[in-house]
Design a protein around this motif. Structure first.
Motif: not given
Length: 66
Positions: A59-60, A50-53, A23-25, A8-10
């Motif tokens: 870098p996020l 979201e859903g990426d591996t 920032i994200l989970v 999840e990206i916030f």
């Protein structure tokens, strides 16, 4: 090393963050971890969805100091 799964990206580009805002989970080895902002700043770019591996250490987001 290894991979992480983006759960999840916030944040969105342009968002202002304070130190420690989430920032994200992501999940690794079946453990979900919140990733907090290392400093106050503005999100310039998000490099994952979201859903990426992705590779651990990839870098996020790009965070610009304010």
């Amino acid at each position: 090393s290894g991979y992480v799964f983006i759960l999840e990206i916030f944040v969105n580009p342009g968002d202002l963050l304070q130190f420690d805002d989430t920032i994200l989970v992501f999940e690794t080895c079946k453990v979900a971890l919140d990733i907090p902002s290392p400093k106050a700043g503005r999100i310039v770019a998000i490099h994952v969805t979201e859903g990426d591996t992705v590779d651990a250490g990839a870098p996020l987001v790009t965070l610009e100091s304010i």
